[in-house]
Scaffold this motif. Structure first.
Motif, PDB file in Angstrom:
ATOM      1  N   PRO A   1      -1.569   9.033  -2.773  1.00  0.00           N
ATOM      2  CA  PRO A   1      -2.236  10.222  -2.230  1.00  0.00           C
ATOM      3  C   PRO A   1      -1.313  11.373  -1.835  1.00  0.00           C
ATOM      4  O   PRO A   1      -1.723  12.533  -1.917  1.00  0.00           O
ATOM      5  N   ASN A   2      -0.076  11.079  -1.433  1.00  0.00           N
ATOM      6  CA  ASN A   2       0.788  12.139  -0.921  1.00  0.00           C
ATOM      7  C   ASN A   2       2.137  12.168  -1.641  1.00  0.00           C
ATOM      8  O   ASN A   2       2.684  11.119  -1.997  1.00  0.00           O
ATOM      9  N   VAL A   3       2.658  13.384  -1.826  1.00  0.00           N
ATOM     10  CA  VAL A   3       3.976  13.573  -2.443  1.00  0.00           C
ATOM     11  C   VAL A   3       4.795  14.513  -1.573  1.00  0.00           C
ATOM     12  O   VAL A   3       4.286  15.558  -1.124  1.00  0.00           O
ATOM     13  N   VAL A   4       6.050  14.145  -1.331  1.00  0.00           N
ATOM     14  CA  VAL A   4       6.987  15.028  -0.638  1.00  0.00           C
ATOM     15  C   VAL A   4       8.182  15.250  -1.556  1.00  0.00           C
ATOM     16  O   VAL A   4       8.848  14.286  -1.949  1.00  0.00           O
ATOM     17  N   ILE A   5       8.417  16.506  -1.936  1.00  0.00           N
ATOM     18  CA  ILE A   5       9.591  16.856  -2.727  1.00  0.00           C
ATOM     19  C   ILE A   5      10.661  17.324  -1.747  1.00  0.00           C
ATOM     20  O   ILE A   5      10.507  18.359  -1.097  1.00  0.00           O
ATOM     21  N   ALA A   6      11.726  16.561  -1.607  1.00  0.00           N
ATOM     22  CA  ALA A   6      12.748  16.826  -0.590  1.00  0.00           C
ATOM     23  C   ALA A   6      13.988  17.463  -1.208  1.00  0.00           C
ATOM     24  O   ALA A   6      14.627  16.881  -2.094  1.00  0.00           O
ATOM     25  N   VAL A   7      14.314  18.666  -0.746  1.00  0.00           N
ATOM     26  CA  VAL A   7      15.451  19.434  -1.254  1.00  0.00           C
ATOM     27  C   VAL A   7      16.351  19.800  -0.086  1.00  0.00           C
ATOM     28  O   VAL A   7      15.869  20.229   0.967  1.00  0.00           O
ATOM     29  N   GLU A   8      17.661  19.633  -0.253  1.00  0.00           N
ATOM     30  CA  GLU A   8      18.578  20.039   0.820  1.00  0.00           C
ATOM     31  C   GLU A   8      18.620  21.559   0.940  1.00  0.00           C
ATOM     32  O   GLU A   8      18.409  22.282  -0.046  1.00  0.00           O
ATOM     33  N   ASP A   9      18.920  22.032   2.150  1.00  0.00           N
ATOM     34  CA  ASP A   9      18.848  23.464   2.421  1.00  0.00           C
ATOM     35  C   ASP A   9      19.971  24.280   1.793  1.00  0.00           C
ATOM     36  O   ASP A   9      19.975  25.504   1.885  1.00  0.00           O
ATOM     37  N   ASN A  10      20.925  23.626   1.122  1.00  0.00           N
ATOM     38  CA  ASN A  10      21.969  24.378   0.417  1.00  0.00           C
ATOM     39  C   ASN A  10      21.620  24.616  -1.046  1.00  0.00           C
ATOM     40  O   ASN A  10      22.464  25.010  -1.841  1.00  0.00           O
ATOM     41  N   LYS A  11      20.351  24.363  -1.411  1.00  0.00           N
ATOM     42  CA  LYS A  11      19.884  24.591  -2.783  1.00  0.00           C
ATOM     43  C   LYS A  11      18.632  25.471  -2.774  1.00  0.00           C
ATOM     44  O   LYS A  11      17.552  25.057  -3.214  1.00  0.00           O
ATOM     45  N   PRO A  12      18.767  26.705  -2.256  1.00  0.00           N
ATOM     46  CA  PRO A  12      17.589  27.567  -2.097  1.00  0.00           C
ATOM     47  C   PRO A  12      16.897  27.916  -3.408  1.00  0.00           C
ATOM     48  O   PRO A  12      15.674  28.061  -3.449  1.00  0.00           O
ATOM     49  N   GLU A  13      17.654  28.033  -4.499  1.00  0.00           N
ATOM     50  CA  GLU A  13      17.035  28.400  -5.773  1.00  0.00           C
ATOM     51  C   GLU A  13      16.150  27.274  -6.303  1.00  0.00           C
ATOM     52  O   GLU A  13      15.054  27.513  -6.806  1.00  0.00           O
ATOM     53  N   ALA A  14      16.623  26.028  -6.175  1.00  0.00           N
ATOM     54  CA  ALA A  14      15.806  24.884  -6.596  1.00  0.00           C
ATOM     55  C   ALA A  14      14.547  24.802  -5.745  1.00  0.00           C
ATOM     56  O   ALA A  14      13.445  24.549  -6.253  1.00  0.00           O
TER      57      ALA A  14
ATOM     58  N   ASN B   1       0.845  -1.192   0.000  1.00  0.00           N
ATOM     59  CA  ASN B   1       0.000   0.000   0.000  1.00  0.00           C
ATOM     60  C   ASN B   1       0.882   1.243   0.000  1.00  0.00           C
ATOM     61  O   ASN B   1       1.404   1.656   1.037  1.00  0.00           O
ATOM     62  N   ILE B   2       1.059   1.841  -1.168  1.00  0.00           N
ATOM     63  CA  ILE B   2       1.924   3.016  -1.297  1.00  0.00           C
ATOM     64  C   ILE B   2       1.107   4.275  -1.033  1.00  0.00           C
ATOM     65  O   ILE B   2       0.147   4.570  -1.754  1.00  0.00           O
ATOM     66  N   ASP B   3       1.491   5.015  -0.001  1.00  0.00           N
ATOM     67  CA  ASP B   3       0.757   6.245   0.310  1.00  0.00           C
ATOM     68  C   ASP B   3       1.598   7.506   0.139  1.00  0.00           C
ATOM     69  O   ASP B   3       1.073   8.614   0.234  1.00  0.00           O
ATOM     70  N   THR B   4       2.911   7.345  -0.125  1.00  0.00           N
ATOM     71  CA  THR B   4       3.763   8.524  -0.245  1.00  0.00           C
ATOM     72  C   THR B   4       4.793   8.353  -1.361  1.00  0.00           C
ATOM     73  O   THR B   4       5.513   7.344  -1.396  1.00  0.00           O
ATOM     74  N   LEU B   5       4.831   9.318  -2.252  1.00  0.00           N
ATOM     75  CA  LEU B   5       5.860   9.407  -3.284  1.00  0.00           C
ATOM     76  C   LEU B   5       6.878  10.444  -2.818  1.00  0.00           C
ATOM     77  O   LEU B   5       6.528  11.607  -2.606  1.00  0.00           O
ATOM     78  N   VAL B   6       8.117  10.016  -2.627  1.00  0.00           N
ATOM     79  CA  VAL B   6       9.176  10.914  -2.172  1.00  0.00           C
ATOM     80  C   VAL B   6      10.064  11.264  -3.361  1.00  0.00           C
ATOM     81  O   VAL B   6      10.606  10.369  -4.017  1.00  0.00           O
ATOM     82  N   ILE B   7      10.184  12.559  -3.646  1.00  0.00           N
ATOM     83  CA  ILE B   7      10.998  13.021  -4.774  1.00  0.00           C
ATOM     84  C   ILE B   7      12.345  13.481  -4.246  1.00  0.00           C
ATOM     85  O   ILE B   7      12.443  14.415  -3.449  1.00  0.00           O
ATOM     86  N   ASN B   8      13.383  12.835  -4.728  1.00  0.00           N
ATOM     87  CA  ASN B   8      14.741  13.064  -4.234  1.00  0.00           C
ATOM     88  C   ASN B   8      15.432  14.170  -5.025  1.00  0.00           C
ATOM     89  O   ASN B   8      15.840  13.978  -6.164  1.00  0.00           O
ATOM     90  N   ALA B   9      15.554  15.333  -4.389  1.00  0.00           N
ATOM     91  CA  ALA B   9      16.299  16.449  -4.983  1.00  0.00           C
ATOM     92  C   ALA B   9      17.438  16.862  -4.058  1.00  0.00           C
ATOM     93  O   ALA B   9      17.838  18.011  -4.017  1.00  0.00           O
ATOM     94  N   ALA B  10      17.954  15.887  -3.304  1.00  0.00           N
ATOM     95  CA  ALA B  10      18.987  16.192  -2.308  1.00  0.00           C
ATOM     96  C   ALA B  10      20.342  16.460  -2.964  1.00  0.00           C
ATOM     97  O   ALA B  10      20.995  17.457  -2.672  1.00  0.00           O
ATOM     98  N   GLU B  11      20.751  15.543  -3.850  1.00  0.00           N
ATOM     99  CA  GLU B  11      22.067  15.648  -4.511  1.00  0.00           C
ATOM    100  C   GLU B  11      23.155  16.001  -3.493  1.00  0.00           C
ATOM    101  O   GLU B  11      23.787  17.049  -3.546  1.00  0.00           O
TER     102      GLU B  11
END
Length: 450
Positions: free
Chosen positions: A204-217, A161-171
């Motif tokens: 149902p849910n998506v979290v786009i995760a970005v590290e805090d050293n990429k403010p423009e993204a 049962n997948i309830d969260t899609l996590v988008i990896n923009a950490a790099e």
């Protein structure tokens, strides 16, 4: 969900255990991706992904076009290989990969025309099954460096049962900036791909995760999310602390949801799918055009390279051609790494071809590739404190030297993701990642003898 700051930024749900603070050298962050002209020839290995290698579907002398399938497999965990240039197949033979493995490879001499294969057209996608089938046909594998066939990840078993899609923009790797550039230059493709995956897999849910050293993204993606009036708030942007290996799947799931992926399990086992931003953007473009994965973006950097760049390169292009496009070497390279300095693979030849999962080429001079002398372990415990998987590297080293496969299994070494945090933090400069790989080899050899 994580805490919401006064400015609307969502912070991580749970801080990742271990990891290290690495010095970031994002020298190419403000350099737009430029397209490299097609090379004179490409060599396309049949093993460019985790899983079963492909078998060539063409013969020497065949004329091929861009996007034409030249290798495939009937195995589930695999992905087809497509011609990245148009021209003539001139050779099919063994190719050595950077990790030392040998696989078949197809050599194509370019005709300079870059003709698209006549069969390219947008896929007809109406159901989840159509979508997964299309992703497989595209040849997509994880573009963040893992190389796992994406259609396998998206083909979720009915009991999950997948309830969260996590988008990896950490790099989180030092030097690499192509995911950052994808967020800046192709943000609408990224978002379109996210919406597509969300809708076809009914997540149902998506979290786009970005590290805090990429403010423009973070800013660009936030504006798109906030401007989408059709979304009911199910897509959120999360800001993560810049800490390596924040971008690893299991770490990302824990930061974004607070859930821990058990040893030997996958994110799907705790209700999550993790996707890299470049993979999302590619899916959006593929569904519009039908053009499969025949090129990829990568960062070329390091003190030895004359002109650091972010470039778009046909898959199968030789490392030497990539170096030439970046002005060649300004200093003699003492180490060349395919990938990032933490998890990348050192290469010994410029003849190696670029694979789908290569996201960087780093060329280090003597000045920035210091070789330290290994000294005795002082039992400081820093390696264990840095390990995000809670392993004890010193015990694993002892059991590896003893060839004790049973103890190594008890040590949990098979869950090691070889992130390099232990070696990075070791004051004795022990090659701990190599010991982890040797430990896994001991276990495999013991299993083969049974």
């Amino acid at each position: 969900m994580g805490k919401i700051h006064m400015d609307g930024i969502i912070s991580a749900v749970k801080k990742v255990r271990g990891g290290v603070k690495v010095e970031h050298h994002k020298n190419t962050a403000e350099l737009e991706v430029v397209r490299m002209p097609e090379p004179r020839k490409v060599i396309l290995p049949m093993q460019q992904h985790i899983g079963a290698p492909c078998t060539p579907t063409v013969s020497v002398g065949d004329t091929v076009a861009v996007g034409q399938v030249i290798g495939d497999s009937d195995k589930f965990v695999s992905a087809p290989i497509h011609a990245s240039v148009s021209g003539t197949v001139t050779a099919i033979g063994n190719v050595k990969l950077p990790n030392g493995n040998v696989t078949q490879g197809v050599t194509i001499e370019s005709d300079g025309e870059m003709r698209l294969w006549e069969g390219i057209k947008p896929p007809e996608v109406e159901t989840k099954e159509d979508f997964v089938k299309a992703v497989r046909a595209s040849g997509l594998v994880g573009l963040g460096g893992a190389g796992f066939p994406t259609h396998v990840k998206l083909n979720v078993p009915p009991d999950k049962n997948i309830d969260t899609l996590v988008i990896n923009a950490a790099e989180c790797e030092p030097y690499i900036t192509v995911d950052y550039r994808e967020c800046i230059e192709n943000s609408w493709d990224v978002y379109s791909g996210i919406r597509t995956i969300k809708e076809f897999l009914n997540i149902p849910n998506v979290v786009i995760a970005v590290e805090d050293n990429k403010p423009e993204a973070f800013k660009v993606l936030s504006q798109i999310v906030e401007g989408d009036s059709s979304d009911n708030g199910s897509i959120k942007i999360m800001q993560l602390e810049s800490r390596y290996p924040q971008g690893a799947e299991k770490m990302m799931v824990q930061s974004a949801t607070g859930r821990q992926v058990p040893p030997g399990k996958l994110p799907a086992d705790v209700g999550c799918i993790v996707m890299n931003v470049a993979s999302c953007a590619f899916i959006a473009r593929y569904l519009k055009t039908g053009k499969p994965l025949v090129s990829r973006s990568l960062t070329v950097d390091g003190m030895a390279i004359k002109e650091p760049k972010n470039i778009r390169v046909p898959v199968g292009t030789s490392i030497s051609d990539i170096v030439d496009f970046c002005g060649g070497f300004k200093d003699e390279p003492v180490k060349i790494v395919a990938g990032g300095p933490m998890m990348g693979m050192s290469i010994t030849s410029l003849d190696h071809p670029l694979s789908k999962s290569n996201n960087a080429l780093l060329c280090f001079s003597k000045e920035d590739a210091k070789i330290f002398r290994e000294t005795d372990c002082i039992r400081c415990g820093r390696c264990a404190a840095a390990c995000p998987m809670s392993l004890i590297p010193t015990k694993i080293v002892r059991d590896t030297k003893a060839g004790d496969a049973e103890s190594l299994l008890d040590d949990g070494v098979m869950v090691c993701m070889e992130c390099g945090s232990c070696a990075f933090s070791c004051p004795a400069k022990k090659p701990l990642v190599q010991h982890m790989r040797l430990a896994k080899a001991v276990i495999r050899e013991a299993g083969a003898k049974k």
